[in-house]
Write an enzyme that holds these catalytic residues in place. Structure first.
Site, mmCIF file in Angstrom:
data_model
loop_
_atom_site.group_PDB
_atom_site.id
_atom_site.type_symbol
_atom_site.label_atom_id
_atom_site.label_comp_id
_atom_site.label_asym_id
_atom_site.label_seq_id
_atom_site.Cartn_x
_atom_site.Cartn_y
_atom_site.Cartn_z
ATOM 1 N N ASP A 160 42.359 35.927 47.578
ATOM 2 C CA ASP A 160 41.047 36.141 46.955
ATOM 3 C C ASP A 160 40.118 34.949 47.178
ATOM 4 O O ASP A 160 39.110 34.810 46.496
ATOM 5 C CB ASP A 160 41.198 36.413 45.453
ATOM 6 C CG ASP A 160 41.729 35.198 44.700
ATOM 7 O OD1 ASP A 160 42.430 34.381 45.317
ATOM 8 O OD2 ASP A 160 41.446 35.075 43.493
ATOM 9 N N LYS A 165 47.733 28.427 32.968
ATOM 10 C CA LYS A 165 47.049 29.064 34.107
ATOM 11 C C LYS A 165 47.955 29.953 34.946
ATOM 12 O O LYS A 165 47.626 31.114 35.220
ATOM 13 C CB LYS A 165 46.387 28.001 34.994
ATOM 14 C CG LYS A 165 45.630 28.624 36.171
ATOM 15 C CD LYS A 165 44.939 27.584 37.030
ATOM 16 C CE LYS A 165 44.224 28.268 38.191
ATOM 17 N NZ LYS A 165 43.540 27.293 39.076
ATOM 18 N N ASP A 222 36.377 31.428 45.337
ATOM 19 C CA ASP A 222 37.584 32.063 44.792
ATOM 20 C C ASP A 222 37.237 33.084 43.710
ATOM 21 O O ASP A 222 36.280 32.899 42.955
ATOM 22 C CB ASP A 222 38.520 31.017 44.172
ATOM 23 C CG ASP A 222 39.210 30.179 45.232
ATOM 24 O OD1 ASP A 222 38.883 30.353 46.420
ATOM 25 O OD2 ASP A 222 40.064 29.353 44.886
#
Length: 295
Positions: free
Chosen positions: A270, A105, A16
């Site tokens: 991603d 986050k 990632d």
């Protein structure tokens, strides 16, 4: 199998990006400080951008929670400034000790994709609700206090992000201003992605109209290209749309190179996947493709 070296594993390994949106902003603006925080620069150990933001938010919340209330909070004629100070201190005291990596986050991740204050507050509230419930608190009874505290925390997190990633914020502001000037001329924002795909933002005002039949009336919406532009959406959507186009360009450049090397490859956004035996080569390919994108 008892023979791990010769075992034929078909499970993919996922690699990632480190807050991928910030990586693209750092590369666009040649922002060395921001690039270092998201692992674009050589370092002794991997960096964790979420931990960095978390520590600063924790520090500021603790400082606010320790602040003394310099007036009688029960007095009748509290001024607007005093109300704001009281809300800040009480909010800090409610969430102090509850903040971890997970709390900040999602807001950090989505900040580069144009998350709003309301969106950030809702993201944070989900985590704070969980933590308060674990402590045995009645979150229904504390609903208003939690709502205010999460708004305080959302503002603080976004403020820290803006200060720690000034380069990303400047680039985002520049893209926003470009979109504003284009939309002001009555034109939709359009661009060509790095791999040559033309993009035209479709956002236009919607006009409802009613179709009357023998059985019922149906309301439909007209948002065709003949309708006037929705200027606000044209402007607010451009920075995240542009960064998503960079995401997809990087993914496709990596996929093309992996195909040339006859290696298996799959991806979601991603997160790039391949077999364990090909991970090192995929890591080389994805980094080379990223450099090619911005060279």
């Amino acid at each position: 199998s008892g023979d791990p070296e010769n075992y034929m594993c078909s499970l993919p390994v996922h690699m990632d990006g480190s807050c991928n949106g910030l990586q693209h902003y750092a590369a666009l603006g040649r922002d060395k400080g921001g690039g270092k925080a998201v692992n674009l620069c050589v370092a002794d150990k991997p960096q964790d951008v979420y931990i960095g933001v978390m520590h600063e938010v924790i520090r500021r919340v603790a400082a606010d929670a320790d602040e003394m209330i310099p007036f009688d909070e029960n007095k009748e004629n509290i001024t607007g400034g005093e109300k704001d100070l009281l809300k800040k201190i009480k909010s800090a005291r409610l969430v102090n000790g509850l903040i971890d990596r997970g709390v900040v986050k999602r807001t950090v991740m989505t900040s580069v994709y144009g998350v709003t204050y309301i969106g950030a507050k809702n993201q944070i509230k989900e985590k704070i609700d969980e933590k308060l419930e674990e402590k045995g608190c009645d979150i229904d009874e504390l609903e208003q206090e939690i709502h205010t505290a999460c708004g305080y925390l959302a503002s603080l997190t976004m403020e820290v992000m803006g200060q720690q990633f000034k380069g990303a914020r400047q680039t985002m502001n520049w893209l926003t201003e470009c979109a504003r000037l284009i939309a002001a001329q009555g034109q939709p924002v359009s661009f060509i992605s790095p791999i040559g795909v033309p993009v035209v933002q479709p956002y236009r005002q919607r006009r409802p109209f009613t179709v009357v039949t023998l059985l019922q009336s149906i309301t439909l919406t007209n948002d065709s290209d003949k309708m006037p532009l929705h200027r606000q959406r044209q402007v607010s959507a451009f920075p995240p749309n542009y960064v998503h186009s960079l995401d997809s360009s990087h993914m496709l450049l990596t996929a093309i190179e992996m195909q040339k090397r006859e290696l298996h490859f799959s991806a979601v956004h991603d997160s790039y996947w391949t077999h364990p035996c090909d991970i090192e080569e995929m890591n080389t390919v994805l980094r080379g493709s990223f450099i090619e994108l911005y060279d």
